[in-house]
Design an enzyme around this catalytic site. Structure first.
Site, PDB file in Angstrom:
ATOM      1  N   LYS A  53      -9.577  -0.358   6.946  1.00  0.00           N
ATOM      2  CA  LYS A  53      -8.446  -1.162   6.476  1.00  0.00           C
ATOM      3  C   LYS A  53      -8.116  -2.283   7.465  1.00  0.00           C
ATOM      4  O   LYS A  53      -7.882  -3.420   7.082  1.00  0.00           O
ATOM      5  CB  LYS A  53      -7.236  -0.244   6.234  1.00  0.00           C
ATOM      6  CG  LYS A  53      -7.433   0.648   5.024  1.00  0.00           C
ATOM      7  CD  LYS A  53      -6.444   1.799   4.912  1.00  0.00           C
ATOM      8  CE  LYS A  53      -6.888   2.724   3.768  1.00  0.00           C
ATOM      9  NZ  LYS A  53      -6.001   3.870   3.553  1.00  0.00           N
ATOM     10  N   GLN A  97      -1.178   6.610   6.574  1.00  0.00           N
ATOM     11  CA  GLN A  97      -2.440   7.246   6.172  1.00  0.00           C
ATOM     12  C   GLN A  97      -2.203   8.728   5.876  1.00  0.00           C
ATOM     13  O   GLN A  97      -1.657   9.460   6.710  1.00  0.00           O
ATOM     14  CB  GLN A  97      -3.490   7.063   7.281  1.00  0.00           C
ATOM     15  CG  GLN A  97      -4.861   7.579   6.918  1.00  0.00           C
ATOM     16  CD  GLN A  97      -5.488   6.819   5.737  1.00  0.00           C
ATOM     17  OE1 GLN A  97      -5.432   5.603   5.669  1.00  0.00           O
ATOM     18  NE2 GLN A  97      -6.075   7.548   4.813  1.00  0.00           N
ATOM     19  N   ASP A 120       0.768   1.011  -0.835  1.00  0.00           N
ATOM     20  CA  ASP A 120      -0.039   2.062  -1.459  1.00  0.00           C
ATOM     21  C   ASP A 120       0.446   2.340  -2.887  1.00  0.00           C
ATOM     22  O   ASP A 120      -0.242   3.003  -3.657  1.00  0.00           O
ATOM     23  CB  ASP A 120       0.066   3.359  -0.639  1.00  0.00           C
ATOM     24  CG  ASP A 120      -1.189   3.650   0.159  1.00  0.00           C
ATOM     25  OD1 ASP A 120      -2.242   3.067  -0.169  1.00  0.00           O
ATOM     26  OD2 ASP A 120      -1.107   4.465   1.105  1.00  0.00           O
TER      27      ASP A 120
END
Ligand code: NDP
Length: 283
Positions: A53, A97, A120
């Site tokens: 990422k 994460q 997200d």
């Protein structure tokens, strides 16, 4: 033999386009979008996803901040970091994460991220907005899957789609996005009876199960678009999907490989979500 949907190439095209748009912003003297990534602990898979990422952010020209916390960090400390990033006007996207260590409540952490910075798309308000058809941040993997399906040029409207898997991060949202494209959608799961009979009817088949090579060629309708979301490591260390590529690719019209299919798209869509979050906040 089917055509391969090259997720690497499609995601590169998305990233190139984002890179051009971000370089325009820089050229106009505007602030550059910024993504903050929080990682807790040393899970090697999580570390590798986070590296991917950050690398993608560098590629497209998005600023990134990596916040690394130890495995035993108190939940309150993590929530404090999120609150600071929520309040920071220079941060556009916040990603924590997953998975988190067992002593931390994932729901509380997701709920703490500002809805506008939830790149997200996991915050309950974004999830609700998705299902209500309101503006929202769409989760990255489902968004990438839809992009890949559209890249084939295959008509989705009126076709039968079967999604195997009903997780909140993949199965359910991708089913909703397919419904938005007017597919007739069925969601299958571990209690589905005669899965093969169902999948054989699918013009579009999305496998998001987490079981190596469980969808075999005899479960695929000839000519179908097959999207393999699975990332499974075999005992000999290879990455394989939920679809048995060899037998399925002999039957499908279009198929994604693993690796090089959905995975790179997830990251590209994270970059797109960050730019969209930036725009929503600044323009
Ligand atoms: P989850 O474990 O959360 O969900 C798996 C789903 O599969 C569940 O709904 C489960 O049903 C269903 N399932 C399990 N066994 C069967 C079976 N025998 N027949 C039919 N359905 C079954 O997984 P995720 O959705 O998080 O991830 C799925 C896969 O995708 C994993 O391999 C993961 O690594 C990968 N992934 C890849 C991403 C990418 O960027 N490429 C991103 C996210 C995930 P039930 O609900 O009944 O238990």
């Amino acid at each position: 033999m089917s055509s391969i949907i090259d997720g690497k190439a499609v995601s590169l095209a998305v990233k190139e386009e984002l890179k051009a748009r971000i370089s325009e912003l820089a050229g106009e003297g505007k602030r550059i979008p910024c993504l903050a990534v929080i990682i807790v602990g040393d899970n090697p898979a999580s570390r590798s996803y986070v590296r991917g990422k950050i690398k993608a952010a560098e590629f497209v020209g998005i600023d990134s901040r990596l916040i690394e916390l130890p495995e035993n960090v108190q939940e309150e400390v993590l929530l404090g970091k999120i609150a600071a990033l929520n309040a920071d006007p220079l941060v556009d996207g916040i990603l924590v994460q997953l998975p988190l260590p067992a002593h931390i409540c994932e729901d509380r952490v997701i709920d703490a991220i500002s809805v506008e910075k939830d790149v997200d798309g996991f915050h309950p308000q974004n999830v609700a907005a998705l299902w209500l058809g309101r503006p929202c941040i769409v989760p990255c993997t489902p968004k990438g899957i839809i992009h890949l399906i559209r890249s084939t040029g295959v008509e989705v409207s009126g076709r039968k789609a079967v999604v195997v898997g009903r997780s909140n991060i993949v199965g359910k949202p991708v089913a909703k996005l397919l419904l938005d494209l007017n597919a007739t959608v069925t969601i299958a799961h571990s209690r589905t009876r005669d899965l093969a009979a169902l999948t054989r009817e699918a013009d579009i088949l999305v496998a998001a199960v987490g079981r190596p090579r469980m969808i075999t060629g005899d479960m695929v309708k000839p000519g179908a678009v097959v999207i393999d979301v699975g990332i499974n490591r075999t005992e000999d260390g290879h990455l394989v999907g939920d679809v048995d590529f060899e037998s399925a690719s002999a039957v499908a019209g279009w198929i994604t490989p693993v690796p090089g299919g959905v995975g790179p798209m997830t990251i590209a869509m994270l970059m797109r979500n960050t730019l969209e979050a930036y725009k929503a906040r600044t323009l």
